[in-house]
Design a protein around this motif. Structure first.
Motif, PDB file in Angstrom:
ATOM      1  N   ASN A   6      -8.368  -5.238 -12.541  1.00 28.82           N
ATOM      2  CA  ASN A   6      -8.406  -6.102 -13.989  1.00 28.82           C
ATOM      3  C   ASN A   6      -7.642  -4.388 -14.575  1.00 28.82           C
ATOM      4  OD1 ASN A   6      -9.558  -8.719 -14.751  1.00 28.82           O
ATOM      5  ND2 ASN A   6     -11.238  -7.351 -14.049  1.00 28.82           N
ATOM      6  N   MET A   7      -6.874  -4.224 -14.706  1.00 29.37           N
ATOM      7  CA  MET A   7      -6.050  -3.201 -14.970  1.00 29.37           C
ATOM      8  C   MET A   7      -4.299  -3.132 -15.668  1.00 29.37           C
ATOM      9  SD  MET A   7      -4.697  -0.818 -11.724  1.00 29.37           S
ATOM     10  CE  MET A   7      -6.443   0.150 -10.897  1.00 29.37           C
ATOM     11  N   PRO A   8      -3.973  -2.773 -16.506  1.00 23.64           N
ATOM     12  CA  PRO A   8      -2.868  -3.054 -17.196  1.00 23.64           C
ATOM     13  C   PRO A   8      -1.838  -3.113 -16.839  1.00 23.64           C
ATOM     14  CG  PRO A   8      -3.416  -1.017 -17.439  1.00 23.64           C
ATOM     15  CD  PRO A   8      -4.574  -1.325 -17.564  1.00 23.64           C
ATOM     16  N   ILE A   9      -0.549  -3.062 -16.405  1.00 22.67           N
ATOM     17  CA  ILE A   9       0.842  -3.149 -15.757  1.00 22.67           C
ATOM     18  C   ILE A   9       2.105  -3.761 -16.907  1.00 22.67           C
ATOM     19  CG2 ILE A   9       0.264  -4.596 -13.361  1.00 22.67           C
ATOM     20  CD1 ILE A   9       2.067  -6.783 -14.381  1.00 22.67           C
ATOM     21  N   SER A  10       2.504  -1.855 -16.570  1.00 23.43           N
ATOM     22  CA  SER A  10       3.955  -2.192 -17.730  1.00 23.43           C
ATOM     23  C   SER A  10       5.148  -2.267 -16.923  1.00 23.43           C
ATOM     24  CB  SER A  10       4.416  -0.618 -17.894  1.00 23.43           C
ATOM     25  OG  SER A  10       3.951   0.134 -16.562  1.00 23.43           O
ATOM     26  N   ILE A  11       6.025  -3.053 -17.470  1.00 25.89           N
ATOM     27  CA  ILE A  11       7.676  -3.823 -17.173  1.00 25.89           C
ATOM     28  C   ILE A  11       8.217  -2.789 -18.090  1.00 25.89           C
ATOM     29  CG2 ILE A  11       9.113  -5.792 -17.585  1.00 25.89           C
ATOM     30  CD1 ILE A  11       5.676  -7.257 -17.541  1.00 25.89           C
ATOM     31  N   ASN A  12       9.411  -2.422 -17.526  1.00 23.67           N
ATOM     32  CA  ASN A  12      10.835  -2.009 -18.460  1.00 23.67           C
ATOM     33  C   ASN A  12      11.438  -3.107 -18.461  1.00 23.67           C
ATOM     34  OD1 ASN A  12      10.344   0.804 -17.829  1.00 23.67           O
ATOM     35  ND2 ASN A  12      10.344   0.053 -15.068  1.00 23.67           N
ATOM     36  N   LEU A  13      11.941  -2.876 -19.884  1.00 23.68           N
ATOM     37  CA  LEU A  13      12.325  -3.776 -20.488  1.00 23.68           C
ATOM     38  C   LEU A  13      13.832  -3.251 -20.774  1.00 23.68           C
ATOM     39  CD1 LEU A  13      11.617  -6.439 -21.457  1.00 23.68           C
ATOM     40  CD2 LEU A  13      11.669  -5.834 -23.819  1.00 23.68           C
ATOM     41  N   SER A  14      14.980  -3.447 -20.806  1.00 21.18           N
ATOM     42  CA  SER A  14      16.527  -3.692 -20.618  1.00 21.18           C
ATOM     43  C   SER A  14      17.354  -3.516 -22.160  1.00 21.18           C
ATOM     44  CB  SER A  14      17.280  -4.205 -19.515  1.00 21.18           C
ATOM     45  OG  SER A  14      17.758  -5.343 -20.522  1.00 21.18           O
ATOM     46  N   PRO A  15      18.143  -3.273 -22.981  1.00 22.19           N
ATOM     47  CA  PRO A  15      18.668  -2.802 -24.079  1.00 22.19           C
ATOM     48  C   PRO A  15      18.392  -4.210 -24.258  1.00 22.19           C
ATOM     49  CG  PRO A  15      19.434  -1.010 -22.870  1.00 22.19           C
ATOM     50  CD  PRO A  15      18.463  -1.350 -22.039  1.00 22.19           C
ATOM     51  N   SER A  16      19.616  -4.965 -23.499  1.00 22.17           N
ATOM     52  CA  SER A  16      20.335  -6.324 -23.888  1.00 22.17           C
ATOM     53  C   SER A  16      19.008  -7.112 -24.049  1.00 22.17           C
ATOM     54  CB  SER A  16      21.250  -6.678 -22.439  1.00 22.17           C
ATOM     55  OG  SER A  16      20.475  -6.692 -21.564  1.00 22.17           O
ATOM     56  N   GLN A  17      17.667  -6.773 -23.149  1.00 24.84           N
ATOM     57  CA  GLN A  17      16.192  -7.751 -23.671  1.00 24.84           C
ATOM     58  C   GLN A  17      16.390  -8.097 -24.759  1.00 24.84           C
ATOM     59  OE1 GLN A  17      14.789  -6.549 -19.005  1.00 24.84           O
ATOM     60  NE2 GLN A  17      13.618  -8.798 -20.204  1.00 24.84           N
ATOM     61  N   LEU A  18      16.112  -6.940 -25.645  1.00 27.72           N
ATOM     62  CA  LEU A  18      15.872  -6.807 -27.038  1.00 27.72           C
ATOM     63  C   LEU A  18      16.402  -7.857 -27.729  1.00 27.72           C
ATOM     64  CD1 LEU A  18      13.370  -3.477 -27.352  1.00 27.72           C
ATOM     65  CD2 LEU A  18      12.584  -5.351 -27.211  1.00 27.72           C
ATOM     66  N   TYR A  19      18.015  -8.086 -27.653  1.00 25.99           N
ATOM     67  CA  TYR A  19      18.943  -8.694 -28.539  1.00 25.99           C
ATOM     68  C   TYR A  19      19.101 -10.207 -27.550  1.00 25.99           C
ATOM     69  CZ  TYR A  19      20.741  -4.595 -29.675  1.00 25.99           C
ATOM     70  OH  TYR A  19      20.327  -3.175 -30.712  1.00 25.99           O
ATOM     71  N   ASP A  20      17.746 -10.969 -26.927  1.00 28.21           N
ATOM     72  CA  ASP A  20      17.746 -11.437 -26.384  1.00 28.21           C
ATOM     73  C   ASP A  20      17.374 -12.806 -27.038  1.00 28.21           C
ATOM     74  OD1 ASP A  20      17.392 -14.129 -24.477  1.00 28.21           O
ATOM     75  OD2 ASP A  20      16.420 -13.591 -23.126  1.00 28.21           O
ATOM     76  N   THR A  21      17.230 -13.956 -28.083  1.00 25.84           N
ATOM     77  CA  THR A  21      16.684 -15.013 -28.775  1.00 25.84           C
ATOM     78  C   THR A  21      15.816 -15.478 -28.750  1.00 25.84           C
ATOM     79  OG1 THR A  21      18.205 -16.460 -29.168  1.00 25.84           O
ATOM     80  CG2 THR A  21      18.192 -14.306 -30.501  1.00 25.84           C
ATOM     81  N   THR A  22      15.402 -15.431 -27.001  1.00 27.10           N
ATOM     82  CA  THR A  22      14.744 -16.247 -26.495  1.00 27.10           C
ATOM     83  C   THR A  22      13.377 -15.495 -25.791  1.00 27.10           C
ATOM     84  OG1 THR A  22      15.787 -16.501 -23.298  1.00 27.10           O
ATOM     85  CG2 THR A  22      16.021 -17.831 -25.513  1.00 27.10           C
ATOM     86  N   LEU A  23      14.067 -14.079 -25.197  1.00 25.15           N
ATOM     87  CA  LEU A  23      12.398 -13.309 -24.932  1.00 25.15           C
ATOM     88  C   LEU A  23      11.276 -13.335 -25.693  1.00 25.15           C
ATOM     89  CD1 LEU A  23      11.876 -10.458 -23.190  1.00 25.15           C
ATOM     90  CD2 LEU A  23      12.610  -9.451 -25.590  1.00 25.15           C
ATOM     91  N   ILE A  24      10.612 -13.922 -27.104  1.00 21.79           N
ATOM     92  CA  ILE A  24       9.627 -14.121 -27.525  1.00 21.79           C
ATOM     93  C   ILE A  24       8.839 -15.147 -27.267  1.00 21.79           C
ATOM     94  CG2 ILE A  24       8.033 -14.385 -29.300  1.00 21.79           C
ATOM     95  CD1 ILE A  24       9.135 -11.473 -28.989  1.00 21.79           C
ATOM     96  N   GLU A  25       9.627 -16.315 -26.844  1.00 22.62           N
ATOM     97  CA  GLU A  25       9.657 -17.662 -26.659  1.00 22.62           C
ATOM     98  C   GLU A  25       9.146 -17.197 -25.042  1.00 22.62           C
ATOM     99  OE1 GLU A  25      11.434 -21.844 -26.521  1.00 22.62           O
ATOM    100  OE2 GLU A  25      11.691 -20.445 -27.334  1.00 22.62           O
ATOM    101  N   HIS A  26       9.836 -16.478 -24.092  1.00 24.06           N
ATOM    102  CA  HIS A  26       8.984 -16.638 -22.758  1.00 24.06           C
ATOM    103  C   HIS A  26       8.371 -15.945 -22.767  1.00 24.06           C
ATOM    104  CE1 HIS A  26      10.663 -16.015 -18.823  1.00 24.06           C
ATOM    105  NE2 HIS A  26      10.707 -15.127 -18.369  1.00 24.06           N
ATOM    106  N   LEU A  27       8.417 -14.817 -23.174  1.00 29.78           N
ATOM    107  CA  LEU A  27       7.111 -14.228 -22.924  1.00 29.78           C
ATOM    108  C   LEU A  27       5.571 -14.939 -23.151  1.00 29.78           C
ATOM    109  CD1 LEU A  27       5.872 -11.247 -22.010  1.00 29.78           C
ATOM    110  CD2 LEU A  27       6.561 -10.541 -24.409  1.00 29.78           C
ATOM    111  N   SER A  28       5.557 -15.003 -23.927  1.00 29.36           N
ATOM    112  CA  SER A  28       4.802 -15.951 -25.484  1.00 29.36           C
ATOM    113  C   SER A  28       4.312 -17.072 -24.231  1.00 29.36           C
ATOM    114  CB  SER A  28       4.405 -16.929 -26.361  1.00 29.36           C
ATOM    115  OG  SER A  28       3.876 -17.470 -26.542  1.00 29.36           O
ATOM    116  N   HIS A  29       5.458 -17.811 -23.238  1.00 31.93           N
ATOM    117  CA  HIS A  29       4.655 -19.091 -22.748  1.00 31.93           C
ATOM    118  C   HIS A  29       3.936 -18.310 -21.382  1.00 31.93           C
ATOM    119  CE1 HIS A  29       5.808 -22.639 -20.029  1.00 31.93           C
ATOM    120  NE2 HIS A  29       6.527 -21.758 -19.105  1.00 31.93           N
TER     121      HIS A  29
END
Length: 438
Positions: free
Chosen positions: A258-281
């Motif tokens: 049980n330990m956290p993992i980190s994921i690199n997020l690209s600039p374009s992903q933050l302009y993806d309107t489906t990012l929040i829904e995808h992450l929540s799902h």
């Protein structure tokens, strides 16, 4: 002298603009086509409406005329992309000077609905010198150059000549490689341990993408990232990465790790309107805790003044997902933005860590970063630790977390599980040098 445009409708559209270039090509073989793409333009329409967006575009068009002269051949290639034609022989250096001239003039903000907008641009240039090269081909080269500019982290400018055919050909090959890699499951996540620098225990991991090339073996994914950014496939690749990272996190939890993992997020992903829904799902699908996920942003993205980026980050934080700033100090750090940005951790760029032994200024930067993090009540992480001496200096400076080749490079998932079973890096460091845990 041509008066200012009163409406976008008076600007030549793509087809009219191409006809104008054809006429220029009939008269002279020597001219350059510059495509300018308005960065973060979607923020205006998102924050207000299409009329506000049109108002900003009209202001940009008129200011471009002011900068380069009213006789400039200017057209609107697509929604937020303009085309400019400069007649005559121009070198890459001369066209780059025009790019800098453009950027400097737009440091003065534009206004719509009593709100300021700082326009910045990606610029691609193709120079025409051969009668045998068609206008259609030149536009394709300019568009390919623009895609390269969008993918360039250091400078938003790219230049090609009409006798260079490597740009589009290489790009299409990269696109084919990316499509095949995703379809044939050639991509894999590797894990680099994050370490408590005091007791050398593993406290988490950063997920890093690797490409199992059918001919060349395991490769770093630089060319794939380039293709994804250039051909608007970064969101698809980003979805793949987040999905597989959360699946691995779930598998670690099932193994009792049980330990956290980190994921690199690209600039374009933050302009993806489906990012929040995808992450929540995905959080719900894999039954993982949101606070065990950390998204790493590059410094320039984390400090972006984009309204949409800020909104996305607010929603991500509201979900309980952590946000960190990667490569701190590598770019231009606006301290006023850092002051107001909510972060879980700041990662000191490896260039400052790798020269700690020889450069006292680097140590000062590390210590200053630690003070900033203490004031913000967030963690500080040192990247690129390669020697026991660097580890000792960081410990003495009070840096509590880090990662680097001294401990482990990024390894495949099964090897990371083995490292977790070992628990810490005491045995590994014992034969490298005498080291006492503080």
């Amino acid at each position: 002298m041509t008066s200012k445009h009163q409406s976008l409708s008076t600007l030549p559209n793509r087809y009219h603009f191409i006809d104008m270039i054809d006429s220029i090509a009939d008269e002279t073989p020597h001219f350059s086509l510059m495509l300018i793409d308005v960065m973060r333009f979607s923020d205006v329409s998102s924050a207000f409406d299409y009329q506000a967006g049109d108002d900003i575009l009209l202001q940009i068009a008129n200011r471009v005329h002011t900068i380069f002269g009213s006789r400039l051949t200017l057209g609107r290639i697509s929604g937020d992309i303009f085309g400019l034609v400069f007649v005559g022989k121009y070198t890459e250096s001369e066209m780059h000077s025009k790019f800098q001239h453009l950027i400097e003039h737009f440091k003065t903000p534009l206004y719509t609905n009593e709100t300021a907008f700082i326009a910045d641009f990606n610029v691609g240039v193709a120079s025409h010198s051969q009668k045998t090269v068609s206008v259609t081909r030149l536009i394709s080269l300019a568009e390919a150059a623009l895609k390269q500019a969008k993918n360039n982290k250091h400078q938003n400018f790219s230049y090609v000549k009409d006798n260079e055919d490597s740009v589009t050909g290489r790009g299409l090959a990269l696109k084919a490689d990316l499509s095949r890699a995703m379809e044939k499951d050639e991509l894999e996540l590797y894990f680099q341990p994050k370490v408590n620098l005091s007791n050398l225990t593993i406290t988490g991991a950063e997920c890093l993408l690797r490409w199992n090339h059918p001919l060349d073996g395991v490769l770093f994914p630089g060319t794939l990232i380039e293709a994804a950014e250039s051909y608007n496939m970064m969101n698809e690749l980003g979805h793949w990465t987040i999905s597989h990272a959360l699946r691995r996190l779930s598998e670690l939890n099932q193994l009792g790790i049980n330990m956290p993992i980190s994921i690199n997020l690209s600039p374009s992903q933050l302009y993806d309107t489906t990012l929040i829904e995808h992450l929540s799902h995905l959080i719900e699908q894999f039954q993982v805790q949101a606070n065990m996920i950390e998204l790493e942003l590059t410094e320039d993205v984390a400090l972006s003044n984009s309204l949409m980026v800020k909104r996305q980050l607010d929603e991500i934080r509201a979900m309980g997902v952590k946000i960190s700033m990667d490569d701190f100090g590598k770019g231009y750090s606006n301290l006023s933005f850092i002051r107001d940005l909510e972060l879980t951790s700041i990662k000191i760029d490896k260039t400052f860590v790798m020269e700690l032994e020889d450069n006292p200024v680097n140590l000062a930067i590390v210590q200053a970063t630690k003070l900033i993090c203490e004031a913000k009540q967030c963690d500080v992480v040192a990247e690129g630790i390669e020697t026991v001496l660097q580890l000792k200096i960081l410990n003495e400076a009070g840096i509590k977390s880090g990662q680097g080749f001294l401990f482990s490079p990024a390894v495949c998932f099964n090897e990371f599980i083995s490292l977790c079973a070992e628990g810490d890096f005491h045995n590994l460091l014992a034969h490298k040098a005498q080291f006492k845990v503080s």
